[in-house]
Structure formats: C-alpha cells, structure tokens
Design an enzyme around this catalytic site. Structure first.
Site, mmCIF file in Angstrom:
data_model
loop_
_atom_site.group_PDB
_atom_site.id
_atom_site.type_symbol
_atom_site.label_atom_id
_atom_site.label_comp_id
_atom_site.label_asym_id
_atom_site.label_seq_id
_atom_site.Cartn_x
_atom_site.Cartn_y
_atom_site.Cartn_z
ATOM 1 N N GLY A 1 24.361 48.417 -44.171
ATOM 2 C CA GLY A 1 23.387 47.705 -43.341
ATOM 3 C C GLY A 1 23.253 46.266 -43.813
ATOM 4 N N ASN B 1 13.565 58.252 -47.990
ATOM 5 C CA ASN B 1 14.584 57.620 -48.835
ATOM 6 C C ASN B 1 14.925 58.464 -50.062
ATOM 7 O OD1 ASN B 1 14.907 55.603 -47.042
ATOM 8 N ND2 ASN B 1 13.937 54.000 -48.248
ATOM 9 N N HIS C 1 8.022 47.137 -58.442
ATOM 10 C CA HIS C 1 8.393 46.286 -57.314
ATOM 11 C C HIS C 1 7.426 46.573 -56.186
ATOM 12 C CE1 HIS C 1 10.814 43.868 -54.748
ATOM 13 N NE2 HIS C 1 11.221 44.858 -53.987
#
Ligand SMILES: NC(=O)c1ccc[n+]([C@@H]2O[C@H](COP(=O)([O-])OP(=O)(O)OC[C@H]3O[C@@H](n4cnc5c(N)ncnc54)[C@H](O)[C@@H]3O)[C@@H](O)[C@H]2O)c1
Length: 309
Positions: free
Chosen positions: A12, A96, A176
């Site tokens: 992607g 995910n 993150h």
C-alpha cells in the site's frame, strides 16, 4: 557474494513508498508482498521501469507468494489497515493483530534469520505481536515510530527557526501515540541547546504539534494516513541494519527493566547494526520526564494486555 534482500509486506502507501526509497538507495533486492493479486506485481514492475531513469540497479519483485521472500535479511511489515479520520490507532488493534500475526508466521517460515521492522499500527502493540509470534530474540524485532516522531519534531523546530533540518538533533521517547514523550531538553540546533533559542511556551507548542502530527496529516488527506515520512523512516532503520552502521536512533524496542519498564515495546534510543538492536541506551530523565514515560508505558501496557496473547 549475493545482494542483500529486503521484503516489504503490504504494498500500500507505506509499503510501496518504502520499496521506492530502498530501491533508490540500492540497499538490496526488494520483494513487495500483498494479498491483492496483481497490485504488488504492478507496483514492482513500475518501479523496475524507473530504474533506467533513476539509475538504480536492484531488482524489485511483486508477489502474493511468501516463497519469493525466502532468505530476506530485513523484513518491513506495513500490512494492515490505515487510520481513517477520527479513528484512533487503538481502533485498529484487533484487525491489525490478526494481519500482523499471520504475516509474521509466513515471513519467519521463509526467513528465519531476518530482522523484522514493524510499521503497522498500533505500533508498539504490533511489535509485541511480531515478537510473540516469531519467537525471535528481542534484538531482531523492532518497531518504527521514534525516527518518524523525531523527524516531525525536527521539522517543526526547523520551520520555527528558519534553519536547516540537517542541524537539528532531537529525541522522542515513548509509545507511538498521543502519549509520546519528546525530550526537548535533549534537542540541539547546530550543537546549541534548543532551550537557548526558543522560549518554553514555543517549545511546548512544537511538542504538542509533534504529538498530534500523525492526526494532522490524516485530517488533511481525508483518506489514509502519512506515508512518505513513515516509509523513509523505516528505510533509514533498514539501512542502518543492512550496512551495520551502528546508528543511534529512537526505535520501538522490547524492554526488560530499562526506564523502569518491562515486557513491553516502547520507544527508546538504541544502537542499530547488523544484529538489529545491539544496545538500548538509557538517558537520564527528570522526575517530570520519568512521569511522562510512566504514563506512556501504562498506555502501551494496557493496549498489549487487551490483546490477550
Ligand atoms: N508506525 C508509524 O509511524 C506508521 C506511520 C504510518 C502508517 N502506519 C501504519 O502502517 C500501516 C500501513 O499503512 P498504509 O498507509 O500503507 O495503508 P494501505 O492501506 O495503503 O496499505 C496496507 C496494505 O496492506 C495490505 N494487506 C492487508 N492485509 C494483508 C495481509 N494479510 N498480507 C499482506 N498485505 C496485507 C493491503 O492490501 C494494503 O495494500 C497501517 O497500519 C498504518 O496505520 C504506521
């Protein structure tokens, strides 16, 4: 003596652009894998056809078959769903997790000695999944976040001061996400502490923008999330490993007591070389900074715990 081999899983936005940066740097032959038949093949062929123009001499192969990835030195995992406007990184968690787990299994069966760089979000948690599923030692599984978060902070400082980005050094610790910990005390501009060049309120604004920088791009793009800078950051890590550069970069690493945190993946400065993460560096923190690290660690630990691995 063969060329190095880099596999990028997920063709992607982030994956294909990572292949582009890595090819241009001639880091090695590149294999681009995706589940969508034809798409990785098409992007790889397109990149191959750019070779005479840009003059890079590596082979880029697109595939849906993991057999083509055999013997990879570095594997960058970008497969997964990107964030959509209003979606938090943690919304992506369950979906995910399944993708990263299946990909890790397929990759490690073909490349048992590779170093894995995870990019898929939520990053710290997906790095944990990749380590658990691969059974690799902690030095060979890491996540990319700190290089990107630090790059964003550096850019905002450079834009504010109207100076070159090349002269800025900075360090961002932590998970993150919105809880990341930019250590502005350690930031320098041409060796001059940032605190001598900008007032505390201005630095605080730049830190706040860094924390939300991913969301800023998502809001602008409307579909998908940032990909030029994330892919460049992952490739910088791959380059450090493939060339055994011993670079000191902030990476998402498995911690066993460092910074007071254990059994979690967390952004810290590390030495990156051919063995992967060769050392975790511990910098001294003020009480306030340690408190931010603790909070960020708590957020990551909760996300990992919710996976029930
Ligand atoms: N760590 C970071 O700082 C950071 C920065 C940007 C994006 N990301 C994350 O990276 C991931 C990719 O982002 P993107 O913008 O490239 O998304 P994208 O949708 O453009 O690409 C993802 C690709 O993964 C593929 N894919 C899905 N399941 C797969 C599987 N099982 N095997 C192989 N390929 C599979 C899809 O077909 C798609 O082509 C997302 O999770 C995003 O949140 C992380």
């Amino acid at each position: 003596m063969g060329r190095k081999k880099i596999t990028v899983v997920g063709a992607g936005n982030v994956g294909a652009t990572a292949a582009h940066w890595a090819a241009q740097k001639e880091l090695g032959d590149i294999v681009l894998v995706d589940i969508i038949e034809g798409m990785p093949q098409g992007k790889a062929l397109d990149l191959m056809e750019a070779r005479p123009v840009e003059g890079f001499d590596v082979t880029i192969t697109g595939t849906t078959s993991y057999g083509d990835t055999a013997g990879s030195d570095v594997v960058i995992i970008t497969s997964g769903l990107p964030r959509k406007p209003g979606m938090s990184r943690d919304d992506l968690l369950q979906k995910n997790k399944e993708i990263v787990a299946s990909v890790t299994k397929a990759i490690t069966a073909q490349s048992p000695d590779c170093v894995i760089i995870v990019v898929s979000n939520p990053l710290d948690t997906m790095s944990y999944v990749a380590k658990a599923v691969s059974g690799f030692p902690k030095n060979r599984v890491m996540g990319m976040a700190g290089v990107l978060d630090t790059a964003r902070f550096k850019v905002f400082v450079a834009m504010e001061l109207n100076v070159s980005v090349e002269d800025i050094q900075a360090l961002v610790l932590g998970g993150h996400g919105d809880s990341m910990v930019p250590l502005s005390r350690y930031a320098t501009v041409g060796g001059i502490p940032l605190e001598q060049l900008l007032p505390p309120e201005k630095i605080e604004q730049l830190v706040a923008r860094t924390r939300k920088a991913g969301g800023e791009i998502v809001a602008l793009l409307k579909t998908g999330s940032a990909f030029y800078s994330p892919s460049a950051s992952a490739v910088q890590m791959a380059e450090a490993i493939l060339k055994d550069k011993k670079r000191i970069l902030p990476c998402c690493a498995y911690l066993e007591g460092e910074y007071g945190l254990s059994d979690i993946y967390f952004g810290v400065p590390v030495k990156l070389g051919s063995e992967g993460i060769e050392q975790v560096l511990e910098v001294s923190l003020t009480e306030a900074e340690q408190e931010l690290v603790n909070q960020s660690g708590k957020a990551v630990a909760e996300s990992i715990a919710s996976l029930k691995i």
